[in-house]
Design a protein around this motif. Structure first.
Motif, PDB file in Angstrom:
ATOM      1  N   LYS A 118      16.525   2.141  -7.434  1.00 17.53           N
ATOM      2  CA  LYS A 118      15.077   1.888  -7.395  1.00 17.53           C
ATOM      3  C   LYS A 118      14.296   3.173  -7.637  1.00 17.53           C
ATOM      4  O   LYS A 118      13.368   3.213  -8.447  1.00 17.53           O
ATOM      5  CB  LYS A 118      14.672   1.289  -6.046  1.00 17.53           C
ATOM      6  CG  LYS A 118      15.136  -0.121  -5.842  1.00 17.53           C
ATOM      7  CD  LYS A 118      14.795  -0.586  -4.437  1.00 17.53           C
ATOM      8  CE  LYS A 118      15.473  -1.896  -4.137  1.00 17.53           C
ATOM      9  NZ  LYS A 118      15.316  -2.301  -2.729  1.00 17.53           N
ATOM     10  N   ILE A 119      14.671   4.219  -6.943  1.00 18.11           N
ATOM     11  CA  ILE A 119      13.967   5.503  -7.075  1.00 18.11           C
ATOM     12  C   ILE A 119      14.170   6.094  -8.470  1.00 18.11           C
ATOM     13  O   ILE A 119      13.232   6.570  -9.101  1.00 18.11           O
ATOM     14  CB  ILE A 119      14.426   6.481  -5.973  1.00 18.11           C
ATOM     15  CG1 ILE A 119      13.971   5.963  -4.602  1.00 18.11           C
ATOM     16  CG2 ILE A 119      13.904   7.892  -6.237  1.00 18.11           C
ATOM     17  CD1 ILE A 119      14.543   6.718  -3.434  1.00 18.11           C
ATOM     18  N   ILE A 167      12.167   4.095 -11.154  1.00 11.11           N
ATOM     19  CA  ILE A 167      10.729   4.410 -11.084  1.00 11.11           C
ATOM     20  C   ILE A 167      10.460   5.768 -11.725  1.00 11.11           C
ATOM     21  O   ILE A 167       9.504   5.937 -12.493  1.00 11.11           O
ATOM     22  CB  ILE A 167      10.229   4.370  -9.621  1.00 11.11           C
ATOM     23  CG1 ILE A 167      10.206   2.929  -9.125  1.00 11.11           C
ATOM     24  CG2 ILE A 167       8.858   5.030  -9.491  1.00 11.11           C
ATOM     25  CD1 ILE A 167      10.002   2.798  -7.628  1.00 11.11           C
ATOM     26  N   ASN A 168      11.307   6.739 -11.444  1.00 12.92           N
ATOM     27  CA  ASN A 168      11.169   8.066 -12.028  1.00 12.92           C
ATOM     28  C   ASN A 168      11.311   8.001 -13.555  1.00 12.92           C
ATOM     29  O   ASN A 168      10.536   8.606 -14.295  1.00 12.92           O
ATOM     30  CB  ASN A 168      12.226   8.986 -11.421  1.00 12.92           C
ATOM     31  CG  ASN A 168      11.945  10.437 -11.642  1.00 12.92           C
ATOM     32  OD1 ASN A 168      11.084  10.819 -12.406  1.00 12.92           O
ATOM     33  ND2 ASN A 168      12.712  11.269 -10.970  1.00 12.92           N
ATOM     34  N   LEU A 183      10.743   5.427 -15.542  1.00 16.17           N
ATOM     35  CA  LEU A 183       9.574   4.761 -16.126  1.00 16.17           C
ATOM     36  C   LEU A 183       8.361   5.681 -16.138  1.00 16.17           C
ATOM     37  O   LEU A 183       7.540   5.614 -17.053  1.00 16.17           O
ATOM     38  CB  LEU A 183       9.276   3.462 -15.385  1.00 16.17           C
ATOM     39  CG  LEU A 183      10.339   2.374 -15.562  1.00 16.17           C
ATOM     40  CD1 LEU A 183      10.004   1.161 -14.709  1.00 16.17           C
ATOM     41  CD2 LEU A 183      10.522   2.001 -17.025  1.00 16.17           C
ATOM     42  N   MET A 184       8.256   6.561 -15.162  1.00 19.06           N
ATOM     43  CA  MET A 184       7.171   7.540 -15.148  1.00 19.06           C
ATOM     44  C   MET A 184       7.267   8.432 -16.388  1.00 19.06           C
ATOM     45  O   MET A 184       6.270   8.696 -17.051  1.00 19.06           O
ATOM     46  CB  MET A 184       7.248   8.364 -13.861  1.00 19.06           C
ATOM     47  CG  MET A 184       6.215   9.417 -13.733  1.00 19.06           C
ATOM     48  SD  MET A 184       4.601   8.678 -13.468  1.00 19.06           S
ATOM     49  CE  MET A 184       3.610  10.145 -13.373  1.00 19.06           C
ATOM     50  N   TRP A 200       4.376   6.666 -18.570  1.00 20.27           N
ATOM     51  CA  TRP A 200       3.214   7.483 -18.229  1.00 20.27           C
ATOM     52  C   TRP A 200       3.143   8.739 -19.091  1.00 20.27           C
ATOM     53  O   TRP A 200       2.095   9.093 -19.613  1.00 20.27           O
ATOM     54  CB  TRP A 200       3.246   7.860 -16.746  1.00 20.27           C
ATOM     55  CG  TRP A 200       2.019   8.595 -16.312  1.00 20.27           C
ATOM     56  CD1 TRP A 200       1.871   9.945 -16.215  1.00 20.27           C
ATOM     57  CD2 TRP A 200       0.765   8.031 -15.944  1.00 20.27           C
ATOM     58  NE1 TRP A 200       0.613  10.246 -15.795  1.00 20.27           N
ATOM     59  CE2 TRP A 200      -0.088   9.090 -15.612  1.00 20.27           C
ATOM     60  CE3 TRP A 200       0.287   6.720 -15.841  1.00 20.27           C
ATOM     61  CZ2 TRP A 200      -1.396   8.894 -15.207  1.00 20.27           C
ATOM     62  CZ3 TRP A 200      -1.012   6.534 -15.426  1.00 20.27           C
ATOM     63  CH2 TRP A 200      -1.846   7.602 -15.109  1.00 20.27           C
TER      64      TRP A 200
END
Length: 147
Positions: A75-76, A79-80, A82-83, A87
């Motif tokens: 999960k972590i 998310i990293n 995808l950042m 982003w």
């Protein structure tokens, strides 16, 4: 977490340490690619603040590597990733590249590095399968069925 995946994440941590050092102590190296002339104290502070983001990423990655369950680590790490992909890389190409006057070669290099780092993290998350499934309690805490 298997050793090869840990090695990749440690390389990722070193990558972020290097970025933190450059952005903290010599941001001119990075700032040159952007339109804006002289590096003002405000822009210097902005680079220092971005270095703080990399410090956070270093800490989060280190903590994630120590989590017992692969599902939690994934999960972590996702998310990293995808950042970096959405982003950072995509936003640079879609919006910010033209707005800040970045040369095409610099934009492709910067966005490309972010994209590759994000993909690398997704690969680590995909291969990290050594923990208990997220929807099952560990055997020691599982309760006997009620009759």
């Amino acid at each position: 977490m298997r050793l090869p995946l840990r090695v990749v994440l440690w390389i990722y941590i070193v990558f972020n340490v290097l970025q933190t050092a450059v952005l903290s102590f010599d941001p001119e190296i990075v700032d040159r690619a952007y339109r804006g002339g002289e590096l003002t104290p405000t822009r210097h502070f902005q680079w220092w603040a971005i270095a703080g983001y990399h410090v956070l990423i270093i800490a989060i990655t280190y903590v994630a590597m120590g989590l017992e369950r692969a599902a939690d680590r994934r999960k972590i790490i996702v998310i990293n990733a995808l950042m970096y992909i959405v982003w950072d890389a995509a936003a640079q190409v879609v919006h910010w590249g033209d707005a800040i006057g970045m040369a095409t070669a610099d934009l492709v290099t910067n966005a490309g590095v972010s994209f590759v780092v994000g993909i690398m993290l997704l690969v680590v998350a995909k291969l990290d399968r050594d923990g208990a499934p997220a929807n099952r309690a560990p055997a020691a805490r599982r309760r006997a069925p009620v009759e």
